[in-house]
Design an enzyme around this catalytic site. Structure first.
Site, PDB file in Angstrom:
ATOM      1  CB  CYS A 274      -0.881  -0.020   1.252  1.00 48.47           C
ATOM      2  SG  CYS A 274      -1.934   1.433   1.405  1.00 48.47           S
TER       3      CYS A 274
ATOM      4  CG  HIS B  84      -5.568  -2.196  -1.363  1.00 44.24           C
ATOM      5  ND1 HIS B  84      -4.502  -2.805  -0.742  1.00 44.24           N
ATOM      6  CD2 HIS B  84      -5.342  -0.865  -1.239  1.00 44.24           C
ATOM      7  CE1 HIS B  84      -3.683  -1.879  -0.266  1.00 44.24           C
ATOM      8  NE2 HIS B  84      -4.167  -0.691  -0.565  1.00 44.24           N
ATOM      9  CD  GLU B  85      -6.829   1.487  -4.215  1.00 49.51           C
ATOM     10  OE1 GLU B  85      -6.963   2.507  -3.515  1.00 49.51           O
ATOM     11  OE2 GLU B  85      -5.737   0.899  -4.339  1.00 49.51           O
TER      12      GLU B  85
ATOM     13  CG  HIS C 299      -7.256   2.872   1.002  1.00 47.61           C
ATOM     14  ND1 HIS C 299      -6.471   3.095   2.113  1.00 47.61           N
ATOM     15  CD2 HIS C 299      -6.446   2.268   0.104  1.00 47.61           C
ATOM     16  CE1 HIS C 299      -5.241   2.643   1.887  1.00 47.61           C
ATOM     17  NE2 HIS C 299      -5.192   2.132   0.675  1.00 47.61           N
TER      18      HIS C 299
HETATM   19 ZN    ZN Z   1      -3.568   1.244  -0.157  1.00 48.46          ZN
END
Ligand code: ZN
Length: 194
Positions: A110, A152-153, A156
């Site tokens: 990341c 993953h995004e 966030h």
């Molecule tokens: Zn990330």
């Protein structure tokens, strides 16, 4: 414009980001943010970047996986990871549905936890409903590495980092990953750290 990527420890990375209103998406300000996210992602380089990573608590992320990145992987890894080029696109207010929970277990990193990597179990197939950069509905069916990037995004946007989901004994510096582990398959690696 290149933006600073904030690192773990900044509160914005642990906050739930705010959805954009449709009319907000069409403003020059949002277009400018998207362009800056794109430039910052490409320069890093990375395959995804969410607005909270540049300190902006909005539900928006950019994604692009280039053939040139995939070409640099050790032999066989692109196939093993289901990694194929993904053209640049924007996801806004995404809603994620797991289609096949898998999990696939591979190392990921990341840009907001710079210099480290770890094995993160992720679903192998997902569906995402979102809006694009014009505020139009976009439905995405993704598998393999693209499915991982989306998870993953979208994490966030919910204040979640991969370290919350990682196999903690696999956590290592990116330098040590390159030096000791890059050429091993994930089962081989897991055997050694078990
Ligand atoms: Zn990330």
């Amino acid at each position: 414009m290149l933006l600073d990527i904030v690192q773990a420890g900044e509160a914005v990375l642990r906050a739930t980001a705010r959805p954009l209103r449709r009319e907000e998406i069409l403003t020059a300000e949002t277009a400018g943010l998207i362009e800056a996210l794109r430039e910052t992602m490409n320069t890093a380089p990375g395959v995804g970047l969410a607005a909270p990573q540049v300190g902006v608590p909005l539900r928006i992320a950019v994604i692009e996986d280039k053939a040139e990145y995939i070409g640099k992987l050790p032999a066989g890894q692109a196939e093993e990871r289901g990694r194929r080029p993904v053209p640049f696109h924007v996801i806004i207010n995404p809603v994620l549905t797991i289609v096949d929970p898998g999990p696939a277990q591979f190392f990921e990193g990341c840009l907001s936890v710079a210099g480290f990597t770890a094995i993160v179990p992720r679903a192998t197939r997902v569906h995402v409903d979102c809006l694009d950069h014009r505020g139009e509905s976009l439905a995405i069916d993704a598998a393999g590495w693209y499915a991982r990037i989306l998870q993953h995004e979208i994490d966030h946007l919910n204040g979640i980092l991969y370290v919350d989901r990682m196999k903690s004994r696999s956590f290592c510096t990116a330098a040590n990953y390159e030096k000791h582990w890059k050429q091993l398959s994930v089962p081989e690696f897991q055997e050694r750290i078990a």
